[in-house]
Design a protein around this motif. Structure first.
Motif, PDB file in Angstrom:
ATOM      1  N   GLY A  86       0.800  -1.223   0.000  1.00 57.04           N
ATOM      2  CA  GLY A  86       0.000   0.000   0.000  1.00 57.04           C
ATOM      3  C   GLY A  86       0.831   1.269   0.000  1.00 57.04           C
ATOM      4  O   GLY A  86       0.346   2.325   0.401  1.00 57.04           O
ATOM      5  N   VAL A  87       2.107   1.178  -0.458  1.00 60.78           N
ATOM      6  CA  VAL A  87       2.999   2.346  -0.420  1.00 60.78           C
ATOM      7  C   VAL A  87       3.387   2.832  -1.807  1.00 60.78           C
ATOM      8  O   VAL A  87       4.166   3.784  -1.930  1.00 60.78           O
ATOM      9  N   GLY A  88       2.852   2.202  -2.849  1.00 62.25           N
ATOM     10  CA  GLY A  88       3.255   2.550  -4.206  1.00 62.25           C
ATOM     11  C   GLY A  88       3.092   4.030  -4.540  1.00 62.25           C
ATOM     12  O   GLY A  88       4.050   4.684  -4.983  1.00 62.25           O
ATOM     13  N   PRO A  89       1.906   4.617  -4.324  1.00 62.76           N
ATOM     14  CA  PRO A  89       1.721   6.030  -4.685  1.00 62.76           C
ATOM     15  C   PRO A  89       2.640   6.975  -3.908  1.00 62.76           C
ATOM     16  O   PRO A  89       3.168   7.943  -4.476  1.00 62.76           O
ATOM     17  N   VAL A  90       2.860   6.711  -2.620  1.00 60.29           N
ATOM     18  CA  VAL A  90       3.709   7.598  -1.815  1.00 60.29           C
ATOM     19  C   VAL A  90       5.159   7.504  -2.277  1.00 60.29           C
ATOM     20  O   VAL A  90       5.857   8.529  -2.430  1.00 60.29           O
ATOM     21  N   LEU A  91       5.662   6.293  -2.523  1.00 61.27           N
ATOM     22  CA  LEU A  91       7.040   6.143  -2.976  1.00 61.27           C
ATOM     23  C   LEU A  91       7.244   6.797  -4.340  1.00 61.27           C
ATOM     24  O   LEU A  91       8.285   7.427  -4.594  1.00 61.27           O
ATOM     25  N   ALA A  92       6.246   6.659  -5.212  1.00 64.48           N
ATOM     26  CA  ALA A  92       6.354   7.288  -6.534  1.00 64.48           C
ATOM     27  C   ALA A  92       6.390   8.809  -6.402  1.00 64.48           C
ATOM     28  O   ALA A  92       7.169   9.490  -7.087  1.00 64.48           O
ATOM     29  N   ALA A  93       5.568   9.373  -5.523  1.00 65.85           N
ATOM     30  CA  ALA A  93       5.560  10.824  -5.316  1.00 65.85           C
ATOM     31  C   ALA A  93       6.891  11.306  -4.740  1.00 65.85           C
ATOM     32  O   ALA A  93       7.416  12.355  -5.132  1.00 65.85           O
ATOM     33  N   LEU A  94       7.451  10.506  -3.794  1.00 63.60           N
ATOM     34  CA  LEU A  94       8.751  10.876  -3.221  1.00 63.60           C
ATOM     35  C   LEU A  94       9.840  10.890  -4.295  1.00 63.60           C
ATOM     36  O   LEU A  94      10.713  11.788  -4.305  1.00 63.60           O
ATOM     37  N   ARG A  95       9.809   9.915  -5.195  1.00 65.56           N
ATOM     38  CA  ARG A  95      10.814   9.886  -6.263  1.00 65.56           C
ATOM     39  C   ARG A  95      10.668  11.104  -7.179  1.00 65.56           C
ATOM     40  O   ARG A  95      11.669  11.710  -7.593  1.00 65.56           O
ATOM     41  N   ASP A  99      13.315  14.193  -7.860  1.00 69.06           N
ATOM     42  CA  ASP A  99      13.735  14.552  -9.209  1.00 69.06           C
ATOM     43  C   ASP A  99      13.396  15.997  -9.561  1.00 69.06           C
ATOM     44  O   ASP A  99      13.614  16.424 -10.708  1.00 69.06           O
ATOM     45  N   GLY A 100      12.830  16.744  -8.588  1.00 69.56           N
ATOM     46  CA  GLY A 100      12.577  18.154  -8.820  1.00 69.56           C
ATOM     47  C   GLY A 100      11.127  18.558  -8.975  1.00 69.56           C
ATOM     48  O   GLY A 100      10.834  19.729  -9.245  1.00 69.56           O
ATOM     49  N   SER A 101      10.185  17.637  -8.805  1.00 73.91           N
ATOM     50  CA  SER A 101       8.772  17.986  -8.968  1.00 73.91           C
ATOM     51  C   SER A 101       8.331  18.981  -7.889  1.00 73.91           C
ATOM     52  O   SER A 101       8.712  18.861  -6.722  1.00 73.91           O
ATOM     53  N   VAL A 102       7.512  19.947  -8.297  1.00 76.71           N
ATOM     54  CA  VAL A 102       6.899  20.885  -7.355  1.00 76.71           C
ATOM     55  C   VAL A 102       5.379  20.795  -7.450  1.00 76.71           C
ATOM     56  O   VAL A 102       4.669  21.697  -6.988  1.00 76.71           O
ATOM     57  N   ASP A 103       4.907  19.713  -8.024  1.00 78.58           N
ATOM     58  CA  ASP A 103       3.458  19.504  -8.191  1.00 78.58           C
ATOM     59  C   ASP A 103       2.816  19.343  -6.804  1.00 78.58           C
ATOM     60  O   ASP A 103       3.196  18.437  -6.041  1.00 78.58           O
ATOM     61  N   PRO A 104       1.820  20.186  -6.442  1.00 76.65           N
ATOM     62  CA  PRO A 104       1.165  20.045  -5.129  1.00 76.65           C
ATOM     63  C   PRO A 104       0.573  18.663  -4.897  1.00 76.65           C
ATOM     64  O   PRO A 104       0.497  18.205  -3.748  1.00 76.65           O
ATOM     65  N   ALA A 105       0.161  18.007  -5.981  1.00 75.85           N
ATOM     66  CA  ALA A 105      -0.429  16.671  -5.823  1.00 75.85           C
ATOM     67  C   ALA A 105       0.586  15.683  -5.253  1.00 75.85           C
ATOM     68  O   ALA A 105       0.229  14.790  -4.470  1.00 75.85           O
ATOM     69  N   ASP A 106       1.862  15.839  -5.635  1.00 71.70           N
ATOM     70  CA  ASP A 106       2.891  14.947  -5.087  1.00 71.70           C
ATOM     71  C   ASP A 106       3.081  15.187  -3.593  1.00 71.70           C
ATOM     72  O   ASP A 106       3.225  14.238  -2.810  1.00 71.70           O
ATOM     73  N   TYR A 107       3.084  16.443  -3.200  1.00 69.94           N
ATOM     74  CA  TYR A 107       3.242  16.765  -1.781  1.00 69.94           C
ATOM     75  C   TYR A 107       2.026  16.303  -0.974  1.00 69.94           C
ATOM     76  O   TYR A 107       2.166  15.847   0.175  1.00 69.94           O
ATOM     77  N   ASP A 108       0.844  16.396  -1.571  1.00 73.35           N
ATOM     78  CA  ASP A 108      -0.361  15.898  -0.897  1.00 73.35           C
ATOM     79  C   ASP A 108      -0.285  14.369  -0.733  1.00 73.35           C
ATOM     80  O   ASP A 108      -0.720  13.821   0.287  1.00 73.35           O
ATOM     81  N   ALA A 109       0.262  13.692  -1.751  1.00 73.78           N
ATOM     82  CA  ALA A 109       0.363  12.232  -1.686  1.00 73.78           C
ATOM     83  C   ALA A 109       1.305  11.792  -0.569  1.00 73.78           C
ATOM     84  O   ALA A 109       1.068  10.798   0.122  1.00 73.78           O
ATOM     85  N   VAL A 110       2.387  12.563  -0.374  1.00 73.36           N
ATOM     86  CA  VAL A 110       3.354  12.208   0.674  1.00 73.36           C
ATOM     87  C   VAL A 110       2.808  12.541   2.057  1.00 73.36           C
ATOM     88  O   VAL A 110       2.952  11.749   3.005  1.00 73.36           O
ATOM     89  N   GLY A 111       2.125  13.670   2.209  1.00 75.13           N
ATOM     90  CA  GLY A 111       1.587  14.057   3.508  1.00 75.13           C
ATOM     91  C   GLY A 111       2.681  14.150   4.551  1.00 75.13           C
ATOM     92  O   GLY A 111       3.672  14.862   4.371  1.00 75.13           O
ATOM     93  N   ASP A 112       2.524  13.392   5.635  1.00 73.55           N
ATOM     94  CA  ASP A 112       3.522  13.376   6.713  1.00 73.55           C
ATOM     95  C   ASP A 112       4.485  12.205   6.612  1.00 73.55           C
ATOM     96  O   ASP A 112       5.251  11.938   7.546  1.00 73.55           O
ATOM     97  N   ASP A 113       4.455  11.481   5.466  1.00 73.05           N
ATOM     98  CA  ASP A 113       5.234  10.245   5.356  1.00 73.05           C
ATOM     99  C   ASP A 113       6.588  10.452   4.701  1.00 73.05           C
ATOM    100  O   ASP A 113       7.039   9.644   3.869  1.00 73.05           O
TER     101      ASP A 113
END
Length: 525
Positions: A86-95, A99-113
């Motif tokens: 159940g960690v696929g989306p969070v790990l993908a957002a962290l990667r 790599d330089g992403s500033v997409d708010p959706a990636d930060y929302d996916a990571v949350g506090d993790d």
């Protein structure tokens, strides 16, 4: 807020109108709570009510704290190990962020993790799964590995309430030991449904689901058994006392009736010498008195019967399988199975030499993924060997893992007769009675049987088959069995006189089989 689970007068009614659970009122706080009961009694439904997957038909169920639930489900074929956890989306957002992403959706996916990778690898190491790649297909891991990976996903959520449904299914000895450590150290409210007697020795309370209710006992499973045994001894004594009282009250009633008949004859003889009006008054008075006395004795008898009925209700109908299987006997020196240099299609590359002789009992053990099932199938000629050869020299029956051998649209009797077509009907009926199918029960369709009944019918079809099996091969036979069914299996195998080869991770079950030796399979090649 302290973690807890609360149930207030909760009931659950099935779509067919049958009440599965009724008026459940209890509270469970921090600690380890085990749930036991027969197959079909409602254990999994109770866990799903506590998890919120099901809504009670009446009453309420409430969980306080963050809840996680390990279910008996399999991942989709397309899922990866990361998806299983159940960690696929969070790990993908962290990667992507690295790599330089500033997409708010990636930060929302990571949350506090942000520390998820570190915590994930710590849990994978602790569960012995540090070698499992996150990009591997979930279908490539063993059942035991999938269970532990699912548990890792739950623990990463830092739950306050943890619900586990048969968590030791498919786990090898190492996996069970690691799971037991996690259970021991969990600080919140943990509830587990299990038939694993060793794991149930690590709980603080046992809840037994029976006849639609849950009764809680303090202590481990063995302490629960001791309390139930003491209760049953008392119940049996109460039945004996109540039965004696019914006999006494029945005897008193008969004696009263005999005495009254004698008085009636004497009264009629005496009435002939009295005036008619006086004789009538005497007769009415005698009838009132006799009726009152008869009513008193009948009331006492009825009360005694009620007490007996209540006492009998407290006595459990835990019947035992008592069967004799002389045709399965194998002479002590006869070779039953011979294998030379066998390398199974999957699993360990180490060649196996095996000779099974006479009524030997052999356990095949090894880590998850070592290829135990593949070895069994290769020994029996059901899968081609990578190397070596194998030969079965006697009639054999094989029970595969998690497979129902019976036709659900045929009756118990018809299924067993299909395995023993030449056996007389009355003989099959008599044998089925020893497997606890008596009277009309043999004519029930298998599809309508409970889990425990279906298992007993499967055992009967295996052991009563013709020719009688002189080699019995069982692959994880206790998986998904309730404790009563495990006892029935053990009882039936006590009567079996042939050779037995069994794959199992259930140490208590293997100990009960009185094994002659153990064959350990090495790790996956």
């Amino acid at each position: 807020m302290s973690s807890s689970l609360l149930s207030s007068h909760a009931s659950f009614v099935l779509p067919d109108g049958r009440t599965l659970l009724r008026d459940l009122t209890f509270s469970l706080g921090p600690g380890r709570h085990g749930i036991v009961g027969d197959n079909g009694s409602g254990k999994t439904a109770l866990l799903r009510l506590l998890a919120g997957d099901l809504s009670p038909t009446t009453g309420t169920v409430e969980a306080r704290g963050r809840l996680a639930h390990l279910r008996q489900t399999r991942a989709p074929a397309s899922a990866s190990v990361a998806d299983l956890i159940g960690v696929g989306p969070v790990l993908a957002a962290l990667r992507r962020i690295e790599d330089g992403s500033v997409d708010p959706a990636d930060y929302d996916a990571v949350g506090d993790d942000w520390d998820l990778p570190e915590r994930l690898h710590a849990w994978l190491d602790r569960t012995g799964l540090g070698h499992v790649g996150l990009d591997r297909p979930a279908s490539s891991v063993s059942g035991g590995e999938a269970t532990l990976l699912g548990l890792v996903g739950l623990l990463l959520q830092r739950p306050d309430v943890l619900l586990l449904d048969e968590p030791t299914n498919d786990l090898d000895a190492d996996g069970r030991a690691r799971l037991t450590e996690i259970v021991d150290e969990f600080s919140g409210t943990l509830v587990l449904v299990s038939h694993d007697r060793a794991l149930l020795e690590h709980v603080d309370h046992i809840g037994e689901v029976r006849d639609g209710t849950v009764r809680w006992y303090g202590g481990t499973y063995s302490e629960h058994l001791a309390m139930v045994e003491a209760e049953q001894d008392a119940a049996q004594r109460a039945v004996a006392t109540a039965r004696a009282d019914v006999r006494r009250q029945r005897r008193d009633l008969v004696e009263q009736q005999v005495k009254q008949a004698r008085r009636d004859r004497q009264g009629r003889d005496h009435a002939g010498s009295l005036p008619k009006i006086v004789a009538g008054a005497y007769q009415r008075k005698a009838e009132v008195s006799a009726g009152r006395l008869r009513g008193m004795h009948e009331q006492r008898l009825e009360q005694s019967r009620d007490v007996l009925s209540a006492a009998q209700d407290r006595v459990r109908d835990d019947r035992r399988i008592r069967v004799d299987l002389p045709d399965t006997a194998v002479p002590p020196r006869r070779d039953v199975l011979r294998a030379e240099g066998i390398v199974a299609a999957h699993g360990s590359a180490a060649p196996v030499d095996l000779v099974v002789r006479g009524p030997e009992r052999i356990a095949v053990v090894g880590r998850n993924g070592a290829g135990k099932t593949s070895l069994l199938r290769t020994l029996l000629g059901m899968e081609p060997a990578r190397a070596g050869r194998s030969e079965v020299l006697v009639p054999c029956r094989y029970l595969p893992q998690g497979v129902d051998l019976l036709d659900p649209d045929r009756s118990v009797l018809e299924n067993v007769r299909a395995a023993a077509p030449d056996a007389p009907v009355q003989q099959v009926r008599a044998q089925l009675a020893r497997f606890l199918f008596r009277g009309g029960a043999v004519d029930q369709l298998v599809g309508t049987l409970s889990g425990g009944e279906r298992w007993r019918a499967t055992l009967a079809s295996l052991l009563l088959a013709t020719p009688a099996p002189q080699l019995l091969v069982l692959d994880e036979p206790t998986n998904n069995l309730d404790l009563a069914s495990v006892e029935h299996l053990t009882e039936a195998l006590e009567a079996y006189r042939g050779a037995l080869v069994v794959v199992s991770h259930d140490a208590a079950f293997l100990a009960d089989l009185r094994l002659d030796r153990t064959l350990e399979i090495g790790p996956r090649a």
